[in-house]
Design an enzyme around this catalytic site. Structure first.
Site, PDB file in Angstrom:
ATOM      1  N   LYS A 131      21.770 -37.240  24.067  1.00  0.00           N
ATOM      2  CA  LYS A 131      22.929 -36.684  23.374  1.00  0.00           C
ATOM      3  C   LYS A 131      22.408 -35.745  22.301  1.00  0.00           C
ATOM      4  O   LYS A 131      21.662 -36.155  21.407  1.00  0.00           O
ATOM      5  CB  LYS A 131      23.774 -37.777  22.735  1.00  0.00           C
ATOM      6  CG  LYS A 131      24.960 -37.217  21.923  1.00  0.00           C
ATOM      7  CD  LYS A 131      25.668 -38.282  21.113  1.00  0.00           C
ATOM      8  CE  LYS A 131      26.812 -37.660  20.305  1.00  0.00           C
ATOM      9  NZ  LYS A 131      27.480 -38.627  19.406  1.00  0.00           N
TER      10      LYS A 131
ATOM     11  N   SER B  16      27.365 -43.425  15.500  1.00  0.00           N
ATOM     12  CA  SER B  16      27.597 -42.892  14.151  1.00  0.00           C
ATOM     13  C   SER B  16      29.070 -42.956  13.790  1.00  0.00           C
ATOM     14  O   SER B  16      29.435 -43.420  12.702  1.00  0.00           O
ATOM     15  CB  SER B  16      27.096 -41.446  14.068  1.00  0.00           C
ATOM     16  OG  SER B  16      25.722 -41.372  14.350  1.00  0.00           O
TER      17      SER B  16
END
Length: 345
Positions: free
Chosen positions: A186, A59
């Site tokens: 994550k 991201s």
């Protein structure tokens, strides 16, 4: 690296270990927005030298703005840069998330061929309305991607980047048990309770023998997505974090993790760990509010590179950027980084 019968890597040269990882930004040249390779190389070496593992095309790396070819270029560039400075054993994690299961599998193969050691995959948020409440479909996605990937795959749970899809601890635990080529999760959802529940399963002494991984060097790691709960997550058998803050202050975040782990064995380290956690936690919350553009602004201030995100993502307003830089939480982090690294910016 050799392949076994089902097309997966029989052994990974660079083992996956507990610790701190940074989602590396992708840097772009002004006007053309072509990849800024020198800045990327410098930054990968900077964080890796501090003991931070690089995660590419996530991201923070604006994966959604990158072509397949650009992702491959970044992986090859990072591997070459790391090897050039003697960081031969530092693994590379590459983002392989895409709009479809098929494309995610394609990206996994491309990442492996380019030199990535591990992949990390997020569910696409485009059809979140149909997927979010369909546990079977979500589970099938991670099962298929991991089983067909030539490298171990990590689950990426980030509701903010997947249309609100938020994997619960039951599903993550099931995937950990049933999918031997999944090497961790994550949790950018920031859910400490979820981390605790998943870690309780995978950190059990019997887990690795009951549910062995496809690759013995790729254990299932439970990683936070922020630095602001690193100390408490360590006490819940968490394994570290993949955190954007490690781009700005890599030495400080690594030191916090080391002190957190040391304090479990020797409680005399706990007060210092708590001090660092306070500084890091406040800075993480303040800087995270400004997203990618804020992090790039700080990198420009600190290290002379950063630039802007790719359009349509806007750069941070100059006044807002200066306010971020001058914020007491940011300055406390900068001072801590200087203290820990022994360098004056």
């Amino acid at each position: 690296m050799s392949l076994n019968g089902n097309g997966t890597h029989a052994s990974t040269m660079r083992p996956l270990k507990s610790g701190i990882f940074a989602p590396i930004p992708s840097f772009f040249l002004p006007e053309s927005e072509d990849l800024d390779i020198p800045s990327f190389e410098n930054h990968v070496i900077r964080v890796a030298t501090a003991g931070v593992g690089p995660l590419l095309a996530g991201s923070m790396g604006e994966a959604i703005h990158l072509s397949h070819e650009e992702r491959v270029i970044l992986i090859k560039t990072a591997r070459k840069a790391l090897d050039h400075v003697g960081l031969l054993t530092v693994p590379i994690i590459a983002g392989i998330g895409a709009g479809s299961t098929r494309e995610s599998i394609d990206l996994a193969h491309e990442a492996a061929a380019a030199g990535a050691d591990y992949g990390i995959v997020i569910t696409s948020g485009y059809f979140a309305g149909a997927l979010a409440g369909n546990k079977a479909a979500l589970k099938a996605f991670f099962q298929e991607v991991s089983s067909k990937s030539p490298i171990p795959v990590m689950i990426y749970n980030y509701p903010g980047a997947s249309g609100g899809i938020n994997l619960d601890s039951d599903l993550i635990t099931e995937l950990a048990i049933e999918c031997p080529n999944i090497c961790g999760v994550k949790l950018t959802c920031g859910d400490v309770g979820k981390l605790t529940r998943v870690a309780a399963t995978v950190s059990d002494p019997t887990f690795s023998s009951l549910y062995p991984r496809t690759n013995k060097n790729a254990p299932f790691l439970v990683l936070g997505g922020f630095s602001d709960f690193l100390l408490p997550s360590t006490y819940s058998n968490g394994h570290g974090a993949i955190t954007g803050l490690a781009n700005v202050a890599p030495f400080a975040v690594v030191k916090l993790f080391e002190l957190s782990e040391a304090s479990i064995v020797d409680p005399s380290f706990l007060p210092e760990a708590q001090r660092l956690q306070g500084i890091v936690g406040r800075a993480d919350a303040t800087i995270a509010k400004t997203s990618i553009s804020g992090t790039k602004y700080l990198l420009q201030k600190l290290y002379g590179y950063g630039g802007h995100p790719r359009r349509p993502l806007p750069p941070i307003d100059v006044a807002a950027g200066e306010a971020l830089w001058e914020h007491s939480h940011t300055q406390a982090l900068v001072s801590l980084e200087q203290e820990v690294s022994g360098k004056v910016q």
